[in-house]
Motif scaffolding. Structure first.
Motif, PDB file in Angstrom:
ATOM      1  N   VAL A  48       0.746  -1.233   0.278  1.00 35.29           N
ATOM      2  CA  VAL A  48      -0.039  -0.003   0.027  1.00 35.29           C
ATOM      3  C   VAL A  48       0.949   1.226  -0.160  1.00 35.29           C
ATOM      4  N   ASP A  49       2.130   1.363   0.044  1.00 31.89           N
ATOM      5  CA  ASP A  49       2.998   2.362  -0.154  1.00 31.89           C
ATOM      6  C   ASP A  49       2.983   3.105  -1.284  1.00 31.89           C
ATOM      7  N   VAL A  50       2.762   4.524  -1.330  1.00 35.00           N
ATOM      8  CA  VAL A  50       2.240   5.102  -2.433  1.00 35.00           C
ATOM      9  C   VAL A  50       3.527   5.059  -3.302  1.00 35.00           C
ATOM     10  N   ASP A  51       4.899   5.219  -3.019  1.00 33.67           N
ATOM     11  CA  ASP A  51       6.005   5.326  -4.005  1.00 33.67           C
ATOM     12  C   ASP A  51       6.102   3.981  -4.435  1.00 33.67           C
ATOM     13  N   ALA A  52       5.991   2.746  -3.785  1.00 40.05           N
ATOM     14  CA  ALA A  52       6.163   1.284  -4.617  1.00 40.05           C
ATOM     15  C   ALA A  52       4.884   1.173  -5.466  1.00 40.05           C
ATOM     16  N   LEU A  53       3.872   1.824  -5.104  1.00 45.57           N
ATOM     17  CA  LEU A  53       2.616   1.674  -6.262  1.00 45.57           C
ATOM     18  C   LEU A  53       2.933   2.312  -7.539  1.00 45.57           C
ATOM     19  N   CYS A  54       3.269   3.606  -7.185  1.00 48.84           N
ATOM     20  CA  CYS A  54       3.702   4.441  -8.395  1.00 48.84           C
ATOM     21  C   CYS A  54       4.879   3.691  -9.368  1.00 48.84           C
ATOM     22  N   ASP A  55       5.648   3.372  -8.964  1.00 52.11           N
ATOM     23  CA  ASP A  55       6.950   2.460  -9.496  1.00 52.11           C
ATOM     24  C   ASP A  55       6.508   1.434 -10.163  1.00 52.11           C
ATOM     25  N   TYR A  56       5.451   0.793  -9.474  1.00 49.58           N
ATOM     26  CA  TYR A  56       5.141  -0.543 -10.001  1.00 49.58           C
ATOM     27  C   TYR A  56       4.273  -0.454 -11.346  1.00 49.58           C
ATOM     28  N   ARG A  74      -9.194  13.658 -17.009  1.00 52.77           N
ATOM     29  CA  ARG A  74      -8.299  12.964 -15.746  1.00 52.77           C
ATOM     30  C   ARG A  74      -9.143  12.270 -14.758  1.00 52.77           C
ATOM     31  N   PRO A  75      -8.904  10.887 -14.694  1.00 52.91           N
ATOM     32  CA  PRO A  75      -9.605   9.916 -13.808  1.00 52.91           C
ATOM     33  C   PRO A  75     -10.016  10.595 -12.251  1.00 52.91           C
ATOM     34  N   SER A  76     -11.019  10.623 -11.867  1.00 55.90           N
ATOM     35  CA  SER A  76     -11.473  11.147 -10.748  1.00 55.90           C
ATOM     36  C   SER A  76     -10.772  10.716  -9.339  1.00 55.90           C
ATOM     37  N   LEU A  77     -10.149   9.518  -9.662  1.00 54.16           N
ATOM     38  CA  LEU A  77      -9.258   9.045  -8.578  1.00 54.16           C
ATOM     39  C   LEU A  77      -7.884   9.570  -8.510  1.00 54.16           C
ATOM     40  N   TRP A  78      -7.575  10.464  -9.398  1.00 57.31           N
ATOM     41  CA  TRP A  78      -6.149  10.850  -9.507  1.00 57.31           C
ATOM     42  C   TRP A  78      -6.103  12.208  -8.952  1.00 57.31           C
ATOM     43  N   THR A  79      -5.613  12.035  -7.517  1.00 59.51           N
ATOM     44  CA  THR A  79      -5.255  13.476  -6.828  1.00 59.51           C
ATOM     45  C   THR A  79      -4.006  14.154  -7.275  1.00 59.51           C
ATOM     46  N   ASP A  80      -4.010  15.144  -6.753  1.00 58.41           N
ATOM     47  CA  ASP A  80      -2.897  16.151  -7.481  1.00 58.41           C
ATOM     48  C   ASP A  80      -1.438  15.406  -7.223  1.00 58.41           C
ATOM     49  N   THR A  81      -1.311  14.772  -6.094  1.00 56.05           N
ATOM     50  CA  THR A  81      -0.155  13.824  -5.484  1.00 56.05           C
ATOM     51  C   THR A  81       0.096  12.727  -6.609  1.00 56.05           C
ATOM     52  N   ILE A  82      -1.099  12.076  -7.042  1.00 55.02           N
ATOM     53  CA  ILE A  82      -0.859  10.833  -7.849  1.00 55.02           C
ATOM     54  C   ILE A  82      -0.477  11.550  -9.587  1.00 55.02           C
ATOM     55  N   VAL A  83      -0.993  12.641  -9.712  1.00 55.02           N
ATOM     56  CA  VAL A  83      -0.625  13.026 -10.929  1.00 55.02           C
ATOM     57  C   VAL A  83       0.720  13.511 -10.913  1.00 55.02           C
ATOM     58  N   ALA A  84       1.132  14.099  -9.983  1.00 53.06           N
ATOM     59  CA  ALA A  84       2.691  14.640  -9.776  1.00 53.06           C
ATOM     60  C   ALA A  84       3.499  13.601  -9.940  1.00 53.06           C
ATOM     61  N   ALA A  85       3.302  12.448  -9.275  1.00 59.10           N
ATOM     62  CA  ALA A  85       4.103  11.218  -9.016  1.00 59.10           C
ATOM     63  C   ALA A  85       4.062  10.380 -10.387  1.00 59.10           C
ATOM     64  N   LEU A  86       2.894  10.282 -10.887  1.00 60.95           N
ATOM     65  CA  LEU A  86       2.934   9.695 -12.323  1.00 60.95           C
ATOM     66  C   LEU A  86       3.892  10.328 -13.469  1.00 60.95           C
ATOM     67  N   GLU A  87       3.804  11.700 -13.311  1.00 61.62           N
ATOM     68  CA  GLU A  87       4.717  12.408 -14.231  1.00 61.62           C
ATOM     69  C   GLU A  87       6.220  12.334 -13.996  1.00 61.62           C
ATOM     70  N   THR A  88       6.594  12.390 -12.525  1.00 65.37           N
ATOM     71  CA  THR A  88       7.824  12.402 -12.410  1.00 65.37           C
ATOM     72  C   THR A  88       8.521  11.020 -12.319  1.00 65.37           C
ATOM     73  N   ARG A  89       7.883  10.051 -11.663  1.00 63.42           N
ATOM     74  CA  ARG A  89       8.251   8.887 -11.498  1.00 63.42           C
ATOM     75  C   ARG A  89       7.933   7.687 -12.711  1.00 63.42           C
ATOM     76  N   VAL A  90       6.981   7.959 -13.560  1.00 62.58           N
ATOM     77  CA  VAL A  90       6.564   7.175 -14.483  1.00 62.58           C
ATOM     78  C   VAL A  90       6.642   7.793 -15.796  1.00 62.58           C
ATOM     79  N   GLY A  91       6.447   9.067 -15.988  1.00 65.30           N
ATOM     80  CA  GLY A  91       6.728   9.761 -17.433  1.00 65.30           C
ATOM     81  C   GLY A  91       5.214   9.648 -18.012  1.00 65.30           C
ATOM     82  N   LEU A  92       4.055   9.676 -17.103  1.00 64.46           N
ATOM     83  CA  LEU A  92       3.077   9.707 -17.814  1.00 64.46           C
ATOM     84  C   LEU A  92       2.296  11.022 -17.397  1.00 64.46           C
ATOM     85  N   ARG A  93       1.727  11.917 -18.423  1.00 65.16           N
ATOM     86  CA  ARG A  93       1.135  13.090 -18.313  1.00 65.16           C
ATOM     87  C   ARG A  93      -0.430  13.191 -18.579  1.00 65.16           C
ATOM     88  N   VAL A  94      -0.831  14.081 -18.153  1.00 64.77           N
ATOM     89  CA  VAL A  94      -2.257  14.198 -18.292  1.00 64.77           C
ATOM     90  C   VAL A  94      -2.631  15.513 -19.392  1.00 64.77           C
TER      91      VAL A  94
END
Length: 601
Positions: free
Chosen positions: A238-246, A568-588
């Protein structure tokens, strides 16, 4: 914060379906823990593998499964749990085949009705969206639901891949045996002095063929194990960083799913070749409209069309079928493409003068103008949509469909075609040719970049991002497309570029997206670039789990200009959007011009 699963705010999920879907996903996670333990002991089961594929793909929200079907899978899971326990037990392993037979017999006898559904509902409270949100927090919950959606997208690709591979790999084994015998027989007919050389050459070709078959099976096993590993991860982390990296791990898994799926498609239908498809309703005849990406159903329908003497038109992703010789040359009744995306079905189905078949495509509530003429290969939430039955041998029975076609007026006249749509640029030879020409053009400063645009089309007509994106493409930019998002602009007038090639290259369905990976890899290798500096930008219409999975697949290969939208999916908080962009390379997505000019992250 909303608690709905990713994408459900678009499709709409009733509480009963959401309840059962959550229960089914929990069952999958529990069974994955058991399957992982069994794998460590060197044990596996086709029945268990098949259950994961069936259950996960049935949890999709783009083509919702009826509550009774979800309930049956939950009851089936209880039986499969017995098999999983059996596999992790040191005793009685020699009786696995017999035990699996008992499980299959028990599952076949399952009778699930509405009362059985109601009995399951109280169990879903413990794993409700609200409960998980409260325990995980908004960021972890949103990422967890996003990864589960991506995993479901991978499973949809994997299920079709496995379906094709069963037929294809069996055929390859038989071909290999035949080739081995042919080498033995034909070498004897050669001159004595050449026999050794010829035998070595032919044996080398045979070994390469067998090696690819072996690799195919190994990759499929890796794919199935990857699904289990992902479920175990989502059950325990359930760790946010681990989930994002996965997310990148799931992207890599989808690359594997799309690659093996491509092998299966080409084995069954051969490679695509460019062709021009009639896109005007201008042929006089009784007719059936086929909407969806289920090629097996389309092949069966065309076979029946010959008997009933009725034309078949495609809609949506089915456009890709025209690029396969197995469809185009073997059936004179596959005549053209009517309409565009499934999102326009209410308006365009109303003017189609024949029967309509939906095959793995979203079905909106039909209006009175065509509700008596629409069918689906699977049950839907709309009672007026008749389900195409199966015969005793498992084949579709299209009788009622063609009766409806005969009761319809059909097209009343034949005139000269006024519009055609190019398809079929996903074959190996075409991709190699495109890479060569575009690399040369890029080096000569005649080509700025390629925009890969794909995914499943968003249902709201008001979301015109992809129309505006296409309009914003400069003359020195090409578009490569897949999925039905392309219908936003496919029929827009556009001149050939200075390269002497069309502006748009259609490689097929969402299922055919691996062609874009071949193309992009060819570009960066020819230019000796890294993926993050490639002159390629990716834009994925984020409606559906498969679309999310393919977007993550692009990110997993190192590409850093990957955009998803337009909503933008309703479940994507600002934190999620930022993490996906910086750690995954996915942008809205934002605005087309800004996105096209955006540098790599």
């Amino acid at each position: 914060m909303q608690t709905d699963p990713a994408f459900s705010t678009i499709t709409g999920v009733d509480p009963k379906t959401a309840n059962l879907r959550n229960q089914l996903i929990v069952w999958c996670k529990h069974l994955a823990l058991e399957a992982s333990k069994a794998r460590e002991m060197g044990r596996s089961s086709v029945l268990l593998d098949t259950f994961f594929l069936e259950a996960l793909s049935s949890a999709t929200l783009t083509t919702p499964v009826q509550p009774v079907a979800l309930a049956k899978l939950i009851y089936k899971a209880a039986y499969v749990k017995q098999l999983a326990d059996f596999l992790t037990n040191n005793e009685g392993v020699d009786y696995q085949e017999a035990y699996e037979g008992q499980i299959r017999d028990a599952v076949q006898q399952l009778v699930v009705d509405d009362s059985a559904v109601d009995e399951l509902l109280p169990q879903g409270e413990a794993c409700s969206n609200e409960t998980r949100l409260a325990s995980m927090g908004a960021d972890a919950y949103g990422l967890h639901e996003t990864l589960m959606a991506a995993l479901i997208g991978v499973a949809c690709n994997a299920r079709l891949s496995v379906q094709y591979s069963r037929e294809a790999l069996s055929a390859r084994d038989k071909i290999a045996v035949g080739l081995k015998q042919r080498i033995r027989d034909d070498v004897k007919k050669q001159p004595q002095e050449k026999r050794k050389q010829i035998k070595e050459e032919w044996t080398k070709e045979l070994n390469a063929y067998v090696e690819h078959t072996t690799q195919w099976r190994a990759e499929e096993r890796k794919l199935l194990d990857g699904l289990v590993d992902a479920l175990v991860f989502l059950a325990t982390v359930v760790d946010v960083d681990a989930l994002c990296d996965y997310a990148l791990t799931l992207g890599e898994l989808n690359v594997l799913a799309l690659e093996t799926l491509r092998w299966g498609v080409e084995a069954i239908y051969d490679q695509t070749t460019p062709t021009s498809v009639l896109a005007s309703d201008l042929k006089k005849r009784k007719c059936v409209l086929f909407c969806g990406d289920d090629f097996e159903a389309l092949q069966s329908l065309l076979k029946s069309a010959e008997y009933h003497d009725a034309d078949v038109w495609t809609c949506g992703d089915a456009l890709a079928a025209h690029a396969f010789a197995s469809f185009r040359k073997k059936s004179a009744y596959l005549v053209g493409h009517f309409s565009g995306s499934w999102r326009n079905q209410r308006q365009e189905f109303a003017r189609f003068p024949g029967a309509i078949v939906m095959a793995n495509a979203p079905v909106e509530e039909p209006d009175g103008s065509y509700e008596d003429y629409i069918f689906s290969t699977e049950p839907t939430q709309w009672s007026v949509v008749r389900v195409v039955p199966r015969k005793a041998n498992g084949e579709y029975d299209w009788t009622a469909v063609f009766h409806a076609a005969n009761d319809s007026p059909g097209f009343m006249r034949t005139v000269q075609p006024s519009q055609r749509v190019p398809v079929g640029f996903g074959g190996d030879l075409e991709l190699e040719m495109l890479v060569g020409k575009m690399v040369d053009a890029y080096r000569d400063n005649a080509l700025k970049e390629v925009a890969v645009i794909g995914g499943q089309d968003y249902p709201e007509s008001a979301c015109d991002y992809f129309e505006r994106l296409f309009d914003a493409l400069t003359p020195d930019t090409k578009a490569m497309t897949f999925g039905d998002a392309q219908f936003r602009f496919l029929r827009k007038p556009c001149d050939d570029t200075s390269l002497g090639l069309p502006k748009i290259f259609n490689v097929g369905r969402e299922y055919d997206a691996f062609a874009t990976f071949i193309f992009a890899k060819g570009i960066i290798e020819a230019l000796a670039r890294k993926a993050e500096t490639a002159p390629i930008a990716f834009f994925v219409s984020l409606w559906g789990e498969r679309s999310l999975a393919v977007a993550l697949a692009f990110c997993s290969q190192g590409y850093r200009r990957v955009f998803v939208g337009p909503v933008r999916p309703s479940l994507w908080t600002d934190t999620i959007v930022a993490a996906l962009e910086t750690r995954v390379g996915l942008r809205v997505t934002s605005e087309p011009n800004a996105d096209l000019d955006a540098p790599a992250l």
